[in-house]
Design a protein around this motif. Structure first.
Motif, PDB file in Angstrom:
ATOM      1  N   TYR A 199      -8.595  -0.551  -7.406  1.00 52.32           N
ATOM      2  CA  TYR A 199      -8.261  -0.338  -6.064  1.00 52.32           C
ATOM      3  C   TYR A 199      -9.292   0.025  -5.206  1.00 52.32           C
ATOM      4  CZ  TYR A 199      -5.854  -0.053  -1.989  1.00 52.32           C
ATOM      5  OH  TYR A 199      -5.899   0.008  -0.377  1.00 52.32           O
TER       6      TYR A 199
ATOM      7  N   SER B 146       0.523   1.953  -4.988  1.00 55.70           N
ATOM      8  CA  SER B 146      -0.341   1.230  -5.381  1.00 55.70           C
ATOM      9  C   SER B 146      -0.844   0.981  -7.081  1.00 55.70           C
ATOM     10  CB  SER B 146      -1.947   0.750  -4.755  1.00 55.70           C
ATOM     11  OG  SER B 146      -2.799  -0.295  -5.534  1.00 55.70           O
TER      12      SER B 146
ATOM     13  N   ASN C  90      -2.370  -5.848  -7.474  1.00 53.51           N
ATOM     14  CA  ASN C  90      -2.950  -6.005  -6.179  1.00 53.51           C
ATOM     15  C   ASN C  90      -1.993  -5.379  -5.070  1.00 53.51           C
ATOM     16  OD1 ASN C  90      -5.664  -3.782  -5.082  1.00 53.51           O
ATOM     17  ND2 ASN C  90      -6.217  -5.457  -4.595  1.00 53.51           N
TER      18      ASN C  90
ATOM     19  N   LEU D 269      -0.217  -3.426  -2.035  1.00 50.14           N
ATOM     20  CA  LEU D 269       0.762  -1.931  -1.403  1.00 50.14           C
ATOM     21  C   LEU D 269       1.593  -2.001  -0.812  1.00 50.14           C
ATOM     22  CD1 LEU D 269      -2.492  -0.686   1.401  1.00 50.14           C
ATOM     23  CD2 LEU D 269      -1.973  -0.234  -1.200  1.00 50.14           C
TER      24      LEU D 269
END
Lengths: 115, 114
Positions: free
Chosen positions: A101, B93, B100, B102
């Motif tokens: 991330y 997430s 990827n 949110l």
């Protein structure tokens, strides 16, 4: 370091027209994300572009589309505008996503009003 | 289907006291959680995050707690300051890969009274 920029700040369109929103990511960021924040709702994921390709898409109809240019800037196009498309459209950018991330940095948004 | 929920649309707190903002999620596959703060006419700004392998992360006045069994996280602000007045969004997430993106909650408006 300049942040994520979006243009225009405000956009007023009538139903059935097309809207084009633009986003410039932070220098060095290759991923661009688009989110919609309609009144009373949280941010809804729209699209994710990375290295010029669409990587993921949220639950929105095909009239929401976009692209990412070689300089990593991005455009969001909304065709056949409907009243419920009125919302704040936020763009975010991050370093290339890879397998971990990466923090997303948001721009100030474009307020789209459909009359 | 709202996978990330913030059930309190607003919260009012006195300056100097603790602010506790709550967030619940339904997808056990989420493994990274974030809090964003948003002022009017600005985009959300990142505040603090936590990986699912932890149960607490602290950064100055801000602490995020994660309870995986309850699928609940909370943001504590101590002491609260008038400048903290903003809308707070929690987000989740799915780590990396093709998802990827949110997933945001609907936000909680925090008002810190002087």
């Amino acid at each position: 370091e300049a942040g994520v920029t979006q243009s225009p700040t405000h956009l007023i369109k009538t139903r059935g027209q097309q809207a084009t929103l633009r986003c410039s990511p932070i220098s060095g960021h290759t991923s661009v994300y688009w989110y919609q924040q309609a009144l009373g709702l949280g941010l809804q994921f729209l699209l994710w572009y990375d290295e010029g390709e669409e990587r993921n898409r949220g639950n929105f109809p095909p009239r929401f589309s976009g692209r990412q240019f070689p300089n990593y800037s991005s455009e969001l196009n909304v065709n056949a505008l409907e009243l419920e498309d009125s919302a704040l459209y936020l763009c975010a950018s991050s370093r290339t996503s890879g397998r971990s991330y990466n923090e997303q940095f948001f721009g100030p948004g474009t307020r789209l009003t459909v009359l | 289907d709202q996978q990330v929920k913030q059930n309190s649309p607003s919260l009012s707190v006195q300056e100097g006291r603790i602010s506790i903002l709550n967030c619940d999620y339904t997808n056990s596959m989420f493994d990274y959680f974030l809090w964003y703060k948003k002022y009017p006419a600005e985009g959300p700004t990142f505040l603090i995050s936590i990986s699912s392998i932890k149960d607490k992360n602290e950064d100055g006045r801000f602490t995020v707690f994660l309870n995986k069994s309850a699928k609940h996280l909370s943001l504590h602000i101590v002491p609260s300051q008038p400048g903290d007045s903003a809308v707070y969004f929690c987000a989740a997430s799915l780590y990396g890969g093709a998802t990827n993106k949110l997933i945001f909650g609907t936000g909680t408006l925090l008002a810190v009274q002087p």
